[in-house]
Design an enzyme around this catalytic site. Structure first.
Site, short mmCIF file in Angstrom:
data_model
loop_
_atom_site.label_atom_id
_atom_site.label_comp_id
_atom_site.label_asym_id
_atom_site.label_seq_id
_atom_site.Cartn_x
_atom_site.Cartn_y
_atom_site.Cartn_z
N GLU A 184 26.03 21.49 55.93
CA GLU A 184 27.36 22.08 55.87
C GLU A 184 27.47 23.30 56.79
O GLU A 184 27.08 24.40 56.40
CB GLU A 184 27.69 22.50 54.42
CG GLU A 184 29.07 23.13 54.29
CD GLU A 184 29.43 23.56 52.86
OE1 GLU A 184 28.55 23.54 51.98
OE2 GLU A 184 30.60 23.92 52.65
N LYS A 226 28.95 17.76 55.84
CA LYS A 226 30.05 18.39 55.10
C LYS A 226 30.71 19.42 56.01
O LYS A 226 30.29 20.58 56.06
CB LYS A 226 29.50 19.06 53.83
CG LYS A 226 30.54 19.81 53.02
CD LYS A 226 30.05 20.08 51.61
CE LYS A 226 31.04 20.93 50.83
NZ LYS A 226 30.78 20.93 49.39
P1 13P Z 1 35.30 24.33 48.50
O1 13P Z 1 35.82 22.90 48.49
O2 13P Z 1 35.90 25.19 47.44
O3 13P Z 1 35.34 24.92 49.88
O4 13P Z 1 33.77 24.25 48.08
C1 13P Z 1 32.98 23.29 48.63
C2 13P Z 1 31.60 23.79 48.79
O5 13P Z 1 30.68 23.27 48.21
C3 13P Z 1 31.38 24.91 49.69
O6 13P Z 1 30.01 25.03 49.97
#
Ligand code: 13P
Length: 345
Positions: A184, A226
């Site tokens: 991510e 992600k």
């Molecule tokens: P949000 O969808 O609230 O951005 O959170 C997702 C997430 O896991 C961020 O690391």
């Protein structure tokens, strides 16, 4: 590394109609969420809240493929003594675990951070595997500075590389442990920047990430990406249309993400509930890409349920109804089958 097993998990995480529930808020972050409903964040209250979500019929079985847990939660039992991990198994949802240790200021690069947590990660992953985790999450944070700032503007290439290097190291360790890494690299959506700037920075981050994954021997068939969507900063006066967000996001992903990656599960990042659903739906309606595209939402799946719950057991049913609604709507969006008529039905 058993790549076939990793690929099977990754493919299951992005089953059409389903997505991932991010319930891995750190103790500090969940406290902020609870503050917004004037509820004290205690060990039991955090358990009650998450147990309520994990027991939501149909939301879990039909629309949640996996849940990202926090260290406390993966070890926690429900009120009746069943482990929360077993609650997930009962709903055929895969347990996942956040393994990063948050961000710290990056030395030599004012205004930028690097995500920490690599030290001892091999041992922690082995323990999490024993506790039932089959995927993990590591979040890198990339912040775009104000458009008027030239000297010291962020992100820098060095800042991006420090973060993607850590993501590569983390991903390789996960696969060694039989755990699918969610990678991510989040480009934050606060701030004044334009959609063009978000597009440019997202492209830079993703290019750098996939170079690192290659250089560190990570098998792409066993990875889930992600990313953020390509949006304008929330304080930018000029906001793009839903079509532009979808088209730019698809373009930047096609330009940077190899087709071997089984799926892309977006973060919601501060988009409001319906916006996060609509944007995902629009991308799946456009289609024409090689990966499954779904959600890995925290706030956009939980916010309305949190407001309905208000920390009070008396609101249990109302909170579950609100959570089901978001899970259902996002499930439809993961197949490009959402509509405002269904949203408002
Ligand atoms: P949000 O969808 O609230 O951005 O959170 C997702 C997430 O896991 C961020 O690391």
């Amino acid at each position: 590394m058993d790549l076939e097993a990793l690929n099977k998990i990754a493919v299951k995480m992005v089953t059409p109609g389903k997505g991932i529930l991010a319930a891995d808020e750190s103790t500090g972050t969940i406290k902020k969420r609870f503050d917004s409903i004037s509820t004290e964040s205690t060990f039991e209250k955090r358990r009650d809240w998450r147990e309520m979500l994990f027991r939501t019929d149909k939301a879990m079985q039909d629309h949640i493929s996996g849940v990202i847990l926090y260290d406390e939660t993966i070890r926690q039992d429900a009120k009746d003594g069943t482990s929360l991990v077993d609650l997930l198994h009962a709903n055929d949802a895969i347990p996942g675990i956040k393994v990063d240790m948050g961000t710290t200021p990056l030395a030599g690069r004012p205004g930028e951070t690097v995500t920490q947590g690599l030290d001892g990660l091999r041992e922690r992953l082995a323990e999490y595997y024993e506790l039932g985790a089959r995927f993990a999450k590591w979040r890198a944070v990339i912040e775009i500075s104000h458009p008027d700032q030239y000297v010291g503007a962020t992100p820098t290439l060095g800042g991006i590389k420090a973060n993607t290097h850590a993501l590569g190291r983390y991903a390789a360790l996960c696969q060694e442990a039989g755990i699918v890494p969610i990678v991510e690299p989040e480009v934050l959506m606060g701030g004044h920047h334009s959609v063009e700037r978000c597009h440019e920075v997202t492209e830079m981050a993703l290019n750098s990430l996939f170079t690192e994954l290659y250089e560190q021997g990570v098998a792409l068939e066993g990875v889930i990406l992600k990313p953020n969507m390509v949006v304008a900063g929330q304080k930018c006066a000029d906001q793009p249309s839903r079509e532009e967000i979808a088209e730019r996001t698809i373009k930047v992903l096609k330009d940077t993400v190899p087709a071997a990656v089984p799926g892309i599960a977006f973060l919601s990042g501060g988009q409001d509930n319906e916006e996060a659903t609509r944007n995902l739906d629009m991308m799946n309606k456009i289609g024409g890409f090689p990966w499954k595209m779904t959600y890995s939402y925290g706030r956009a799946l939980q916010q309305s349920a949190l407001k309905a719950w208000m920390g009070d057991d008396a609101n249990y049913d109302a909170a579950q109804i609100a959570f089901y609604k978001r899970a259902h709507m996002n499930g439809l969006a993961s197949k490009g089958e959402w509509s405002s008529a269904l949203e408002n039905a």
